[in-house]
Design an enzyme around this catalytic site. Structure first.
Site, mmCIF file in Angstrom:
data_model
loop_
_atom_site.group_PDB
_atom_site.id
_atom_site.type_symbol
_atom_site.label_atom_id
_atom_site.label_comp_id
_atom_site.label_asym_id
_atom_site.label_seq_id
_atom_site.Cartn_x
_atom_site.Cartn_y
_atom_site.Cartn_z
ATOM 1 N N GLY A 70 -6.353 2.491 46.514
ATOM 2 C CA GLY A 70 -5.772 3.464 46.989
ATOM 3 C C GLY A 70 -6.259 4.808 45.947
ATOM 4 O O GLY A 70 -6.011 6.076 46.388
ATOM 5 N N THR A 237 -22.462 0.391 52.151
ATOM 6 C CA THR A 237 -22.362 -0.630 52.770
ATOM 7 C C THR A 237 -20.202 -1.914 53.232
ATOM 8 O O THR A 237 -19.920 -1.256 51.954
ATOM 9 C CB THR A 237 -22.900 -2.092 53.032
ATOM 10 O OG1 THR A 237 -24.371 -1.367 52.807
ATOM 11 C CG2 THR A 237 -22.833 -3.129 54.063
ATOM 12 N N CYS A 324 -1.026 0.680 34.338
ATOM 13 C CA CYS A 324 -1.556 1.395 34.428
ATOM 14 C C CYS A 324 -2.079 2.315 32.921
ATOM 15 O O CYS A 324 -2.955 2.203 32.472
ATOM 16 C CB CYS A 324 -1.660 3.207 35.579
ATOM 17 S SG CYS A 324 -1.471 1.904 36.285
#
Ligand SMILES: Cc1ncc(COP(=O)(O)O)c(C=O)c1O
Ligand SMILES: [Zn+2]
Lengths: 396, 149
Positions: A70, A237, A324
């Protein structure tokens, strides 16, 4: 008993997601850019996953860019729209005061680069109105970014209506839908969304993988330069196992939204009713326009971290504010944005449920929170002053 | 949770000397609810000895543990020893605190000093005011400009 009630921080992976990943670790492990068969098999899987994700979201598969989650999707969405605006001489961005830091910090960076940022005030119920957006849009506005559902208090914004305002005014509309995807019915086309961010680990998929959707005509600015993966917009990748896990988790979640949201919101409301019995407590965010899984309270006279530690001792894994921000000493910017004073914002608790949450667990959590709150109040000088009338209650 | 040492968790879970002293000889309160930590210390002093000490704390795990440890460190000690208590001693006795929580040990030191100052004042004793920080409005735990909001 241990109860995981932190599903807004992250979720347990579903069996479906794990099993969808496994073949891509040791069987179909080729690089999707390789021309040989095992590479091409991986490439086919990647295409299928892209289409699966697009079908769940009601958008064109060509608009899907796989990202590391996100945060990356938010960064790339905002920076891309800003670069596009800058080229046209438009350097005004509208957002809200209670976005995730992945959005707010990106906006801070743009502000330092000369962009003008308007953060709309969030009403006490945790909502903004389409009228606020309409009033803030000016000829210089190049982007409106409003989160679909808030990660701390779970309130759901009127996205379709905000999207309509932006469409009418010709302004790009991005929504951080990290908390909403897999939990609410979302249709990008019908909801007038130009750009959208999502993250797999919020709907029982793996961590470290997400999606940025951008409609045709919005060129993306690279955050990562290199190979030609993701149409050259995101080098590296592809994380095929994670992408396959995400697609499977999303399809599973979207297929049962109606039943899970009915089940989880009934438990949510039971939990809210139970915690509301605690004197001088208040639910944060609108009671109706909120995620089925989200419960967020403030309790006057106590501090959130000690509440969490004691709940942990009782086996309840919860959070206060967002994961957070632990490590920061300032109270939640979300609670401040909805007008909770500092001293109240410190005493917050977020419990976020999942389809694995049971009624017994809800009963246990209600008792556990009641016990811990009353214990912490018993040792709190702030509470003593409130009870003795030396100071006034903020929460009645 | 591994955020804190076992000592911190022990003092947090089983805080020593919680409560109030109704006829305290000195009371000190420091911190600010806006910042998220308030400590209140009550002292009972006889013949220059701290015969009893109690505390109340609004705050995080390390704030509660720091108050608890600080009361343990001064209980039964002469006033002069309590005056010499440092935040460093409190943090060390707790086997350390995370860097962003060191302000809690500072608050504990200040709370005890504030209670001692109150004791000196109440008893008309002469003392050196420079030994006491002005912690009526602490700015340790958050940006001071936000505390005014
Ligand atoms: C609303 C919101 N936006 C963005 C993010 C960041 O997502 P990620 O952890 O995948 O980078 C989160 C969660 O962490 C979130 O809740
Ligand atoms: Zn402070």
């Amino acid at each position: 008993m241990t109860i995981y009630a932190d599903n807004a921080a992250t979720t347990k992976m579903s069996r479906t997601a794990i099993e969808a990943m496994l073949p891509y670790m040791d069987k179909i492990y080729g690089n999707p850019s390789s021309l040989h068969s095992v590479g091409q098999k991986a490439n086919e899987a990647l295409t299928a996953a892209r289409e699966q994700v697009a079908a769940c979201l009601g958008c064109d598969a060509r608009g899907i860019t796989f990202t590391s989650g996100g945060s990356e999707a938010d960064n790339q969405a905002i920076l891309s729209a800003a670069r596009l605006g800058q080229r046209k001489g438009k350097k005004h961005i509208i957002s809200t005061a209670f976005e995730h830091h992945a959005v707010l910090h990106t906006l801070n960076r743009l502000e330092k680069q000369g962009f003008e940022i308007t953060l709309l005030d969030v009403h006490e119920n945790g909502l903004i109105t389409p009228e606020q957006v309409a009033d803030a849009i000016c000829p210089d506005t190049c982007l409106v970014t409003v989160m679909y559902a808030n990660n701390e208090i779970g309130t759901i914004q009127p996205i379709r209506e905000i999207g309509a305002v932006c469409r009418e005014k010709g302004v790009i509309f991005h929504t951080d839908a990290v908390q909403a995807v897999g939990h609410l019915h979302i249709n990008i086309r019908e909801e007038n969304i130009d750009m959208l961010s999502l993250s797999a680990h919020k709907f029982h998929g793996p961590k470290g993988v997400g999606v940025l959707y951008a409609r045709k005509g919005i060129p993306l600015t690279n955050l990562i330069e290199g190979g030609a993966q993701e149409r050259g917009k995101r080098a590296g990748t592809e994380n095929i196992p994670a992408i396959m896990g995400m697609a499977a988790a999303l399809q599973e979640a979207c297929g049962k939204i109606d039943s899970t949201s009915a089940q989880i919101s009934a438990l949510r409301d039971k939990l809210i009713a139970g915690l509301s019995e605690i004197p001088h407590s208040v639910l944060n965010g609108d009671a109706v326009r909120r995620l089925p899984s989200n419960v967020n309270f403030c309790f006057e006279g106590i501090e959130g971290e000690s509440l969490l530690l004691l709940l942990d001792d009782k086996g309840v894994y919860a959070s206060s504010g967002s994961a957070c921000t632990s490590g920061s000493l300032d109270p939640s910017h979300v609670l401040l944005a909805i007008g909770r004073p500092h001293e109240i914002a410190h005493g917050s608790l977020r419990l976020s449920l999942s389809e694995e949450t049971t009624r017994e667990e809800v009963d246990y959590m209600i008792d556990a929170v009641k016990d811990v709150v009353s214990y912490l109040r018993s040792i709190s000088p702030v509470w003593r002053d409130l009870v003795n009338g030396k100071s006034n209650f903020v929460i009645q | 949770m591994a955020l804190y040492s076992e000592k911190v968790m022990d003092h947090f879970r089983n805080p020593r000397n919680v409560g109030v002293i109704e006829d305290a000889d000195g009371i000190g309160e420091v911190g600010n609810a806006k910042c998220g930590d308030i400590m209140k210390i009550y002292l009972k002093i006889e013949n220059d000895i701290i015969v009893d000490v109690k505390f109340e704390t609004f705050g995080c795990g390390s704030a509660i543990a720091s108050s608890s440890m600080a009361t343990e460190l001064i209980k039964g000690k002469p006033v002069s020893e309590a005056m010499a208590l440092t935040n460093k001693a409190v943090a060390e006795a707790l086997d350390g605190l995370p860097a962003h929580k060191l302000h809690c040990s500072v608050l504990a030191e200040e709370a005890i000093k504030a209670a001692l100052e109150d004791y000196y004042k109440k008893n008309g004793l002469t003392y050196d005011p420079t030994l006491f920080p002005n912690c009526a409005n602490c700015g340790h735990c958050c940006k001071a400009d936000q505390c005014g909001q």
